[in-house]
Write a protein that holds these residues in place. Structure first.
Motif, short mmCIF file in Angstrom:
data_model
loop_
_atom_site.label_atom_id
_atom_site.label_comp_id
_atom_site.label_asym_id
_atom_site.label_seq_id
_atom_site.Cartn_x
_atom_site.Cartn_y
_atom_site.Cartn_z
N SER A 64 63.48 3.28 12.56
CA SER A 64 63.90 2.03 12.89
C SER A 64 63.61 1.74 14.28
O SER A 64 63.13 0.46 14.39
CB SER A 64 65.40 2.15 12.58
N GLN A 99 69.71 0.91 13.63
CA GLN A 99 69.11 -0.12 12.83
C GLN A 99 69.41 -1.46 13.45
O GLN A 99 68.57 -2.40 13.55
CB GLN A 99 69.51 -0.26 11.47
N LYS A 156 69.69 -8.75 23.34
CA LYS A 156 69.21 -9.90 22.88
C LYS A 156 69.15 -11.02 24.01
O LYS A 156 68.21 -11.81 24.25
CB LYS A 156 69.85 -10.61 21.67
N LYS A 202 66.92 -3.85 15.47
CA LYS A 202 66.67 -5.48 15.17
C LYS A 202 66.76 -6.38 16.53
O LYS A 202 65.94 -7.12 16.50
CB LYS A 202 67.71 -5.76 14.23
N GLN A 242 63.44 -6.09 18.25
CA GLN A 242 62.19 -6.78 17.76
C GLN A 242 61.44 -7.94 18.61
O GLN A 242 60.32 -8.18 18.32
CB GLN A 242 62.34 -7.20 16.34
N ALA A 250 60.63 -1.20 15.31
CA ALA A 250 61.15 -2.32 15.90
C ALA A 250 60.16 -2.67 17.13
O ALA A 250 59.62 -3.75 17.61
CB ALA A 250 62.46 -2.11 16.45
#
Length: 592
Positions: free
Chosen positions: A102, A67, A46, A71, A74, A106
């Motif tokens: 997954s 998963q 992130k 995320k 994404q 993404a």
């Protein structure tokens, strides 16, 4: 001098070793089961501005962990490279497709434009291919240049799914004015058989952009080879074609020879262990003589080629100014044929380009060029039906490692059953289990790999990766015994083959290899918390051989000597071998 080099090494180790746009957890051996276990990774993803590549190789990732990582991906619109090989070890087969779905979804959501997708050494079978099907069909893969699915157990069904996905990707991208231009395709050891090869051949022909194709050890016979040959001639930029250890016979070899006449950029041809036979070899010789102006390597080893065909090949490569190696080992030349070939190559002043002939099988008693060819098409349908049934049965298994063992046992039973026809000649040996040796090394396993052990190990190990290359060296050398001449030769030949090829690559860094070796020997600490191996005398005795070879960088000798001179608990059990190595290293410095 040694101090300066050691200082350079220390600086090198202080750096992360990855590109500024890349986040790597490569080879850390993490068991990532749930969201909590990947909190650190998710946070770093992130916070990483402009992330373009993520390395997850050498870890094991569960559904919930995948998963959570997905995320975080994404929002990474600049993402390009998925280095995701060997990341499902020990996982249930049912876990892999949802994990891949997954991650793929993404990347689609992020608007990523991939250039590299590497999922090699994940034995996920046809279900795993379904797990990346949506991704491959999506806009994220319209820009894909490298697709690596080596040793994934795709089978015929997986090959067909993959081919259909690539075809749809090409059609969709073409409609938008920027067609998929895949350059590198790697899918060795996938049991694709003829139907899988045919399906992929159609996709290859449609794309027409391939530069490297590696599909060794896939059980492909002449119908599949012929389909691939047709596809290859539509890929004008093809540079490397590796179909090692499939079964051409003369019809497949002649078809491939005809296809190669349409290509001018080919540099490497590996048709070793493909049973091209003499007539096929002569057809290839004609093609080489007339074209392939920048050919660097031609491998037609273990193909039942006789003296006449071998001499034709020798004369064909005479004018190839870029040629670096002609490999005709393991054929049927006989003693006189081997001598005639060597003399012919020497008279043309290219004798140094001829590979070893040490495994020549002698002159054949009967010319059986026509044997087996006529029977292959009738045999293959039944074999492929059996293969598909095995794949369907395998879907019911939970543990992917158990499944692989069961499939191997089934193959052995089929080979031994007199009522079952197979599509390769009865004399063809079952491929040696390199993976078993690398995982659980023993002298017997190494010797059973046979004369081609170095090549087999090279195909199994990623020699562009310094850590994996260092691990491979230590694994092979762990079975070294000075007093066993046969084993000693096998170990040193294997090491020389692997390391010579690794060091010959312009991108392979000697400092990286040496630093990884020192980490694994427990002489320096790794930032990635790599666990050292248990050092045995054979490893240092083999290293003593390696440092004397011309491929080993001279500037690394001082680095090794500096570390070998230090007091180290890790080397106390092998003090005698260390002393021998240290003496050799000091002598090399004195003579340089």
């Amino acid at each position: 001098m040694a101090t300066d080099i050691v200082g350079q090494l220390a600086d090198s180790l202080a750096r992360t070793g990855v590109e500024e746009w890349e986040l790597s957890y490569k080879g850390q051996g993490r068991k990532l089961d749930n969201a909590q276990s990947v909190e650190e990774i998710v946070k770093e993803i992130k916070e990483f501005q402009g992330l373009q590549a993520l390395r997850l190789e050498g870890n094991t990732i569960g559904v919930e962990a995948a998963q959570a990582i997905a995320k975080a991906l994404q929002t990474k619109s600049q993402f390009k490279c998925c280095y995701w090989s060997d990341m499902f070890t020990g996982r249930l087969r049912s876990e892999i497709p949802p994990a891949l779905n997954s991650l793929g979804d993404a990347l689609v959501t992020a608007g990523a434009r991939l250039s590299v997708l590497d999922l090699s050494d994940n034995a996920f079978g046809p279900d795993g291919v379904k797990g990346i099907e949506r991704l491959l069909k999506s806009r994220a893969c319209h820009t894909l240049q490298e697709l690596k699915l080596n040793n994934c157990g795709m089978g015929i069904g997986g090959g067909k799914i993959l081919a259909a996905a690539l075809t749809e990707c090409h059609k969709k991208s073409s409609a938008l004015g920027a067609p998929l231009r895949l350059k590198v395709f790697i899918a060795g050891r996938n049991r694709l058989e003829n139907d899988g090869a045919r399906a992929l051949a159609q996709a290859f022909q449609l794309m027409g952009s391939l530069e490297e194709v590696h599909m060794p050890q896939n059980g492909i016979n002449h119908p599949g080879v012929t389909a691939l040959a047709t596809a290859m001639q539509h890929n004008a930029g093809l540079r490397v074609l590796n179909l090692n250890d499939n079964t051409f016979t003369k019809r497949g070899a002649i078809a491939m020879a005809q296809a190669l006449k349409h290509l001018r950029s080919v540099q490497v041809i590996n048709f070793g262990d493909c049973l091209v036979r003499s007539e096929g070899a002569i057809a290839i010789a004609e093609t080489v003589s007339e074209g392939l102006p920048i050919l660097k390597e031609l491998n037609l080893s273990f193909g039942e080629i006789t003296e006449e065909a071998a001499l034709a090949l020798a004369h064909a490569v005479k004018s190839k100014t870029h040629l670096e190696k002609l490999d005709l080992n393991g054929n049927a030349l006989g003693v006189e044929g081997c001598e005639a070939l060597k003399e012919a190559m020497q008279s043309m002043k290219i004798g140094d380009l001829l590979g070893s002939l040490s495994d020549d099988e002698g002159e054949p008693e009967v010319d059986d060029d026509d044997d087996d060819d006529d029977d292959e098409e009738t045999d293959e349908e039944g074999v492929e039906e059996e293969e598909e049934e095995e794949e369907e049965d395998g879907e019911e298994e939970d543990d992917q490692e158990d499944e692989e063992e069961e499939e191997e046992e089934e193959e052995e039973e089929e080979d031994e059953s007199p009522g079952v026809k197979v599509s390769t000649p009865a004399s063809a040996p079952r491929p040696p289990d390199v993976s078993s040796f690398l995982s659980f090394p023993s002298p017997d396993k190494l010797l059973k790999l046979g004369a081609k052990r170095a090549l087999l190990i090279e195909e199994q190990v990623d020699l562009s990766d310094a850590m994996k290359t260092a691990r491979a060296f230590l694994t092979i050398s762990s079975v070294y015994k000075e007093e066993n001449e046969e084993l000693k030769t096998a170990v040193l030949d294997s090491i020389d083959g692997v390391l010579r090829k690794a060091f010959s690559s312009p991108s392979f860094q000697g400092y990286d290899f040496v630093s990884c070796l020192l980490v694994l020997l427990g002489l320096i600490k790794s930032e990635d918390k790599v666990k050292p191996v248990r050092v045995v005398p054979g490893q240092l005795e083999a290293l003593e051989h390696v440092v004397r070879q011309d491929y080993f960088p001279r500037e690394s000798v001082a680095v090794l000597e500096a570390f070998m001179s230090r007091n180290s608990k890790a080397l106390e059990p092998v003090d005698g071998a260390r002393s021998g190595l240290q003496t050799t290293l000091q002598g090399l410095q004195g003579g340089s």
